[in-house]
Design a protein around this motif. Structure first.
Motif, PDB file in Angstrom:
ATOM      1  N   ARG A   1       0.828  -1.190   0.000  1.00  0.00           N
ATOM      2  CA  ARG A   1       0.000   0.000   0.000  1.00  0.00           C
ATOM      3  C   ARG A   1       0.868   1.247   0.000  1.00  0.00           C
ATOM      4  N   GLY A   2       0.383   2.267  -0.663  1.00  0.00           N
ATOM      5  CA  GLY A   2       1.087   3.532  -0.702  1.00  0.00           C
ATOM      6  C   GLY A   2       0.725   4.400   0.490  1.00  0.00           C
ATOM      7  N   VAL A   3       1.383   5.514   0.559  1.00  0.00           N
ATOM      8  CA  VAL A   3       1.088   6.482   1.605  1.00  0.00           C
ATOM      9  C   VAL A   3      -0.281   7.073   1.328  1.00  0.00           C
ATOM     10  N   ASP A   4      -1.042   7.317   2.352  1.00  0.00           N
ATOM     11  CA  ASP A   4      -2.370   7.895   2.250  1.00  0.00           C
ATOM     12  C   ASP A   4      -2.323   9.213   1.498  1.00  0.00           C
ATOM     13  N   ILE A   5      -3.318   9.439   0.660  1.00  0.00           N
ATOM     14  CA  ILE A   5      -3.366  10.673  -0.122  1.00  0.00           C
ATOM     15  C   ILE A   5      -3.395  11.914   0.765  1.00  0.00           C
ATOM     16  N   GLY A   6      -3.871  11.777   1.998  1.00  0.00           N
ATOM     17  CA  GLY A   6      -3.929  12.910   2.918  1.00  0.00           C
ATOM     18  C   GLY A   6      -2.576  13.378   3.406  1.00  0.00           C
ATOM     19  N   ILE A   7      -1.546  12.533   3.248  1.00  0.00           N
ATOM     20  CA  ILE A   7      -0.220  12.916   3.752  1.00  0.00           C
ATOM     21  C   ILE A   7       0.901  12.709   2.737  1.00  0.00           C
ATOM     22  N   CYS A  58      -4.078  10.854   9.761  1.00  0.00           N
ATOM     23  CA  CYS A  58      -3.810  10.007   8.584  1.00  0.00           C
ATOM     24  C   CYS A  58      -2.534   9.203   8.780  1.00  0.00           C
ATOM     25  N   PHE A  59      -1.486   9.858   9.277  1.00  0.00           N
ATOM     26  CA  PHE A  59      -0.224   9.164   9.524  1.00  0.00           C
ATOM     27  C   PHE A  59      -0.423   8.034  10.526  1.00  0.00           C
ATOM     28  N   MET A  60      -1.145   8.309  11.609  1.00  0.00           N
ATOM     29  CA  MET A  60      -1.359   7.297  12.647  1.00  0.00           C
ATOM     30  C   MET A  60      -2.149   6.109  12.093  1.00  0.00           C
ATOM     31  N   GLN A  61      -3.125   6.377  11.261  1.00  0.00           N
ATOM     32  CA  GLN A  61      -3.889   5.286  10.645  1.00  0.00           C
ATOM     33  C   GLN A  61      -2.997   4.441   9.743  1.00  0.00           C
ATOM     34  N   ASN A  62      -2.146   5.098   8.971  1.00  0.00           N
ATOM     35  CA  ASN A  62      -1.217   4.369   8.096  1.00  0.00           C
ATOM     36  C   ASN A  62      -0.233   3.544   8.909  1.00  0.00           C
ATOM     37  N   LEU A  63       0.276   4.119   9.996  1.00  0.00           N
ATOM     38  CA  LEU A  63       1.212   3.388  10.839  1.00  0.00           C
ATOM     39  C   LEU A  63       0.544   2.171  11.464  1.00  0.00           C
ATOM     40  N   SER A  64      -0.665   2.332  11.960  1.00  0.00           N
ATOM     41  CA  SER A  64      -1.389   1.199  12.551  1.00  0.00           C
ATOM     42  C   SER A  64      -1.596   0.092  11.528  1.00  0.00           C
ATOM     43  N   ARG A  65      -1.971   0.477  10.322  1.00  0.00           N
ATOM     44  CA  ARG A  65      -2.171  -0.504   9.250  1.00  0.00           C
ATOM     45  C   ARG A  65      -0.855  -1.214   8.925  1.00  0.00           C
ATOM     46  N   ARG A  68       0.031  -3.742  11.622  1.00  0.00           N
ATOM     47  CA  ARG A  68      -0.788  -4.961  11.476  1.00  0.00           C
ATOM     48  C   ARG A  68      -0.320  -5.784  10.272  1.00  0.00           C
ATOM     49  N   ASP A  69       0.034  -5.100   9.188  1.00  0.00           N
ATOM     50  CA  ASP A  69       0.484  -5.797   7.972  1.00  0.00           C
ATOM     51  C   ASP A  69       1.755  -6.600   8.205  1.00  0.00           C
ATOM     52  N   VAL A  70       2.599  -6.169   9.139  1.00  0.00           N
ATOM     53  CA  VAL A  70       3.834  -6.913   9.412  1.00  0.00           C
ATOM     54  C   VAL A  70       3.669  -7.885  10.586  1.00  0.00           C
ATOM     55  N   ASP A  75      -2.716  -5.451  20.559  1.00  0.00           N
ATOM     56  CA  ASP A  75      -2.157  -4.817  21.760  1.00  0.00           C
ATOM     57  C   ASP A  75      -0.920  -3.987  21.425  1.00  0.00           C
ATOM     58  N   ALA A  76      -0.063  -4.503  20.561  1.00  0.00           N
ATOM     59  CA  ALA A  76       1.142  -3.768  20.155  1.00  0.00           C
ATOM     60  C   ALA A  76       0.773  -2.525  19.349  1.00  0.00           C
ATOM     61  N   VAL A  77      -0.217  -2.652  18.477  1.00  0.00           N
ATOM     62  CA  VAL A  77      -0.679  -1.506  17.689  1.00  0.00           C
ATOM     63  C   VAL A  77      -1.249  -0.437  18.625  1.00  0.00           C
ATOM     64  N   ASP A  78      -2.080  -0.865  19.578  1.00  0.00           N
ATOM     65  CA  ASP A  78      -2.677   0.081  20.523  1.00  0.00           C
ATOM     66  C   ASP A  78      -1.615   0.767  21.373  1.00  0.00           C
ATOM     67  N   GLU A  79      -0.640   0.015  21.841  1.00  0.00           N
ATOM     68  CA  GLU A  79       0.427   0.590  22.661  1.00  0.00           C
ATOM     69  C   GLU A  79       1.238   1.610  21.859  1.00  0.00           C
TER      70      GLU A  79
END
Length: 99
Positions: A1-7, A58-65, A68-70, A75-79
């Motif tokens: 996936r690419g970087v979100d269009i918002g950022i 937007c950055f935080m959503q991309n990082l969370s995704r 999860r993808d890796v 719990d690790a994503v939430d932390e």
């Protein structure tokens, strides 16, 4: 996936590899891993970018995704989100200072 269009505007140009390397080193350090990060302050790095809460969200959503993808569990994503959210005021200091 690419970087979100918002950022994606923040991740273009000749210095992209340098940005990725510094960002990776910072995230490793911020999340408690071994890192050699010696970059500028969050306030200094972001002051010229005209970022808003929308961009950071937007950055935080991309990082969370990406986490999860890796294979990171929820719990690790939430932390990670909690740790990085604590930095929001520093990252957006220039934006908040305008109000």
């Amino acid at each position: 996936r690419g970087v979100d269009i918002g950022i994606n505007i923040f991740f273009e140009g000749a210095k992209l590899q340098q940005i990725k390397r510094a960002q990776t080193d910072f995230l490793i350090m911020a999340l408690g891993g071994p890192s050699e990060f010696v970059g500028r302050s969050l306030e200094d790095i972001h002051k010229v970018l005209q970022m808003t809460d929308y961009h950071l969200d937007c950055f935080m959503q991309n990082l969370s995704r990406a986490l999860r993808d890796v294979g990171a569990d929820q719990d690790a994503v939430d932390e990670s989100t909690v740790v990085l959210e604590a930095l929001r005021k520093r990252i957006l200091a220039a934006h908040y200072g305008k109000h």
